[in-house]
Design an enzyme around this catalytic site. Structure first.
Site, PDB file in Angstrom:
ATOM      1  N   GLY A  19      -0.276  10.321  53.650  1.00 50.98           N
ATOM      2  CA  GLY A  19       0.173   8.977  53.330  1.00 50.98           C
ATOM      3  C   GLY A  19      -0.898   7.958  53.676  1.00 50.98           C
ATOM      4  O   GLY A  19      -2.087   8.203  53.661  1.00 50.98           O
ATOM      5  N   VAL A  79      -4.304  14.375  59.443  1.00 51.04           N
ATOM      6  CA  VAL A  79      -3.790  15.599  60.049  1.00 51.04           C
ATOM      7  C   VAL A  79      -4.963  16.513  60.357  1.00 51.04           C
ATOM      8  O   VAL A  79      -5.808  16.771  59.492  1.00 51.04           O
ATOM      9  CB  VAL A  79      -2.784  16.306  59.122  1.00 51.04           C
ATOM     10  CG1 VAL A  79      -2.258  17.568  59.790  1.00 51.04           C
ATOM     11  CG2 VAL A  79      -1.627  15.367  58.786  1.00 51.04           C
ATOM     12  N   ASP A 127      10.381  10.495  50.622  1.00 51.30           N
ATOM     13  CA  ASP A 127       9.027  10.792  50.125  1.00 51.30           C
ATOM     14  C   ASP A 127       8.861  12.279  49.848  1.00 51.30           C
ATOM     15  O   ASP A 127       7.885  12.904  50.261  1.00 51.30           O
ATOM     16  CB  ASP A 127       7.990  10.319  51.138  1.00 51.30           C
ATOM     17  CG  ASP A 127       6.587  10.208  50.514  1.00 51.30           C
ATOM     18  OD1 ASP A 127       6.501  10.119  49.272  1.00 51.30           O
ATOM     19  OD2 ASP A 127       5.600  10.199  51.263  1.00 51.30           O
TER      20      ASP A 127
END
Length: 893
Positions: free
Chosen positions: A638, A643, A764
């Site tokens: 996003g 990550v 999402d």
């Protein structure tokens, strides 16, 4: 093709079923049967005990097995309407895991048990022998072990016994010989040993006998010939020896004989096809059968599959003009023909076979020219194998008429002349093999028009001239034929090719094997080759290439072989990636190369004092119980985070670390929303969180992160759209895997919407937020945009969320953009788009969608008549390959 149409209709049914399941507050609404006072409690209790033995029910089949509903209305149960006694138990294909309860033996009215295609383990309980009225017992394709229950002799009315696809051992028990009413006996794909029992001849009602895929030895017993009603006999994949009993050819009812992959020998009777007038499929490949093809085959008018690969047949092939139902013909790997001009005359007779889909006569002794009549073969022909013979002369231009061809192989002959320009009409061609012949002239610009081609072999010919720039056209397939992308293998080695390697080859983004060795290519190695992230083997040796080795080639993580020997390359050899392993790296014969790893023994490169060292700082998390060593960035998540993959010490546990980008507006609220959502969630299809971290980093700046279990197989996005993961991952998902992922995501949504203490709307849902673990189980992830609702007294109110629901374009429902309230229906919209993307392989924002069209209308306009045109081609290819392996022999040469 009919199979795939039915398959797609089944998929559509599943889609509707899942939608209804997830949008009803009461997920299973089943009519309640008014039970009479005489209902039989014995059956009820037996079924409850059966359910207790089930450890895993991924499809939720047993949700209906509850006290609110009469057991005759439970899923998979059929009862006698008068006595309300169980007649049928059908739980096939639900991936249930557990043992078969012995209490099933109490269902004394039972006529049919079908537990096939599950994960049942343990042994078949002896108690099944009590079911004297049982007609059908099917437990195929499970993990059952041990010996077959000898008490099955009590099932005296048994007609269908399917035990295939398990792990049963020892000899086939003699007790089966007492089941005189058996019509179908399937024992295939187990671990049975010994010989085919003689008592099989006592099963006089048998119409189907399948003992394939075991470790059976000895010969086929003559007693089998007593089974005068046999229509299907399957002996393949054993260790059988000797000859076919001659009496077998007198069973005129036989439709299918399958005996491939044994050690059978002897010859076939010349009149066998006269005495087997109903034979449809005859499969005897990979044996030791000698002699000629029986001349009686000329009258085998019902024959659709003839597979005689890899035997010792000799002589000429008779005329096959009367075999008008013939679909698959394979004689490869024999000694047919005698290198004479008449060897290929039988090909002319095949022009009458309008159903032909595959011809394989490769690796024989056929000589002579290819007849022009090849162009008159069936328009349904999609595979033609002619390689490994002694064929001479030119390629008939009439082959261009075979517009259905997907594969054409002519390798290893003495074919000369040029490549016919009529090949440009073969728009369905995927594999073209012309290597090891005497072809001359140019490659032909028409090659670039074969938009589905992914394997091209023209090596070891006498081709010359330039590689056509149009070869870079292998990028995408037109809408009408699907989404099979790009060239996968290109071999033009040992020709007389000159000029440069076109940079456009770097646009063939799924190319795995590139071999251009032994030509006269000059210029540089195109840096664009570094775009080939799936490249496994690159051989550019024995050319006249100059310039340096592109440094970015070391970034191709799956590259396993690199050979640029005997060129004129200069400069430094990289040290990363494939360049770290001297055993797969060949750079000899380039006198101006330097550097590289020490094993190459190259001179050091001159020092450039202007080079500056680039520092890559590592982020450390001091607030976690153990230190984490960051390895690499996995992906951007996003707008709020990155990550990382890390190792949690001292446990050496691999984890995924989501570090919030606190410079982004809304990231704080995203962190809080995700923490609140995940703190009480525990479900097998929601990504497991290990801990969260909020504090100050080593720079004195605010730091927030979430630690998750690492999902080795990446995201669904990577698998659907072939984004490189690592060398150990396959590139596509098959049909079963996609269905399982759909069900996993549906289960997660049902849990979030109906089973949590607070209703959770994800907001999402998309492929990049569906992660796959080691077992390809799907986990919904990224809860940074969730909305939590309290559900008190059947009312809903918003509890916490981020300020603005952004979602992702294409997946977020249009109503959100017009101010509609967030709801579970929004998640269901996203889920529907995700299902369509999994079936078609197209993103909702695909560039093909113009003038108001979208993914939904794209599918809607093709339903139901043109579904095959929009289905992801990799599903079809995988399924066709699997069907080919199951039904017909492997014909890849």
């Amino acid at each position: 093709m009919k199979y795939f149409s039915l398959m797609l209709l089944a998929f559509w049914s599943i889609y509707v079923h899942l939608f209804v399941l997830l949008t009803l507050n009461s997920p299973w609404i089943i009519p309640k049967l008014v039970a009479s006072a005489s209902e039989n409690e014995t059956d009820h209790m037996a079924l409850l005990e059966f359910r207790k033995s089930i450890l895993s029910d991924p499809h939720g089949i047993f949700l209906s097995w509850n006290t609110c509903t009469h057991f005759c209305n439970w899923h998979g149960i059929t009862c006698n309407p008068k006595h309300q006694r169980v007649l049928e138990l059908n739980l096939q294909g639900y991936k249930l895991k557990g043992s078969i309860s012995p209490y099933i033996g109490n269902l004394s009215y039972m006529r049919s048990i079908n537990l096939g295609d599950n994960n049942f383990y343990g042994e078949i309980p002896q108690e099944l022998g009590r079911l004297s009225q049982l007609h059908n017992l099917s437990v195929g394709n499970n993990s059952l072990v041990g010996e077959i229950a000898t008490n099955l002799t009590g099932c005296t009315n048994l007609k269908f016994l399917h035990l295939g696809g398990n792990n049963f051992i020892d000899k086939i028990p003699i007790e089966i010989g007492s089941l005189r009413k058996l019509q179908h006996l399937i024992l295939s794909n187990n671990e049975f040993t010994g010989e085919i029992p003689l008592f099989m001849g006592n099963l006089s009602s048998l119409t189907l006998l399948a003992v394939a895929g075991n470790n059976l030895e000895g010969s086929i017993p003559h007693e089998i010939c007593s089974l005068k009603s046999l229509t299907w006999i399957a002996f393949h994949l054993n260790k059988l020896r000797g000859t076919f009993p001659t009496c077998l050819y007198n069973i005129s009812s036989l439709n299918i004989i399958s005996a491939t992959n044994n050690q059978l020998n002897g010859s076939l009777p010349t009149n066998m096809f006269h005495t087997l007038p109903n034979l449809h499929k005859f499969l005897i490949s990979n044996n030791q059968i000698i002699g000629s093809i029986p001349p009686s085959i000329t009258n085998a008018s019902f024959l659709s599959i003839l597979d005689a690969d890899n035997n010792y047949f000799t002589g000429q092939v008779p005329s096959l003009s009367k075999l008008q139902d013939l679909r698959y013909l394979s004689f490869s790997g024999n000694n047919l023909g005698d290198n004479s001009t008449d060897d290929l005359e039988f090909l002319k007779s095949l022009t009458n076979c309008s159903q032909l889909q595959m011809i394989d006569i490769g690796f024989n002794s056929f000589g002579g020219h290819l007849p022009n009549s090849l162009g008159n073969l069936s328009m349904q022909l999609n595979e033609l194998y002619l390689g490994g013979n002694h064929i001479v002369g030119e390629i008939p231009s009439a082959i261009g008429n075979l517009i259905g061809l997907v594969l054409l192989s002519m390798t290893g002959n003495s074919i000369d002349g040029t490549i016919p320009t009529t090949f440009g009409k073969l728009q369905n061609m995927q594999k073209l093999r012309l290597g090891r012949n005497k072809l001359s002239g140019g490659i032909g610009a028409f090659i670039g028009n074969l938009s589905q081609l992914f394997h091209l072999d023209e090596g070891k010919n006498m081709l010359q001239g330039k590689i056509p720039p149009s070869i870079g056209n292998y990028q995408s397939i037109p809408v009408e034929v699907g989404n099979l992308k790009n060239l996968g293998s290109l071999d033009m080695s040992e020709n007389n090719l000159s000029y440069h390697i076109p940079p456009s080859i770097g646009e063939c983004i799924v190319l795995e094997y590139l071999n251009l060795k032994g030509n006269s290519l000059n210029g540089i190695i195109p840096p664009s080759l570094a775009s080939l992230k799936g490249l496994r083997s690159l051989d550019l040796s024995q050319n006249s290439l100059g310039g340096s080795i592109p440094n970015d080639l070391q970034k191709i993580s799956v590259l396993q072989y690199f050979n640029v020997s005997l060129n004129m390359l200069v400069g430094e050899v990289p040290k990363g990636g494939v360049f770290q392993n001297a055993s797969v790296l060949v750079v000899t014969g380039n006198k101006n190369l330097c550097g590289g790893i020490s094993e190459l023994h190259l001179p050091p490169c001159p020092v450039d004092g202007k080079k500056l060292a680039k520092l890559h700082p590592f982020m450390l998390i001091a607030t976690i119980v153990s230190a984490v060593a960051f390895l690499l960035i996995i992906s951007s998540s996003g707008n709020f985070s990155f990550v990382y993959k890390g190792i949690l010490r001292p446990e050496e546990k691999v984890v995924a670390i989501k570090v919030l980008n606190l410079q982004k507006r809304g990231s704080q609220k995203s962190f809080i929303a995700e923490c609140n959502a995940l703190k009480n969630i525990k479900h097998r299809n929601v990504v497991p969180i290990l801990t969260c971290c909020s504090g100050i980093d080593y720079k004195g700046q605010e730091f927030k992160a979430l630690i998750f279990e690492y999902m080795k197989n990446g995201s669904l996005e990577q698998w659907l759209h072939q984004i490189a993961l690592s060398a150990e991952h396959s590139r596509t998902l098959n049909l079963d895997q996609r269905l399982n992922i759909m069900i996993d995501v549906a289960s997660a949504l049902h849990y979030l919407h109906y089973e949590c203490e607070q209703l959770i709307v994800h907001c999402d849902l998309k492929p990049s937020n569906v992660l796959l673990d080691d077992d390809m189980i799907a986990h919904v992830s990224d809860f940074g945009l969730v909305r939590l609702f309290s559900t008190i007294n059947c009312t809903s109110s918003q509890h916490t969320s981020t300020i603005v629901i952004k979602g992702t374009i294409g997946y977020v429902p249009p109503e959100y953009g017009m101010g509609s309230e967030v709801s579970t229906a929004g998640d269901m919209y996203s889920f529907g788009i995700l299902l369509l993307e999994m079936l078609t392989g197209r993103r909702p924002i695909d560039e093909i969608f113009e003038d108001g069209q979208n993914l939904h209308t794209f599918v809607e306009n093709s339903f139901p008549d043109n579904l095959l045109q929009i289905l992801d081609p990799s599903i079809v290819l995988n399924q066709e390959e699997q069907n080919s392996q199951n039904l017909t022999p492997t014909v890849e040469k």
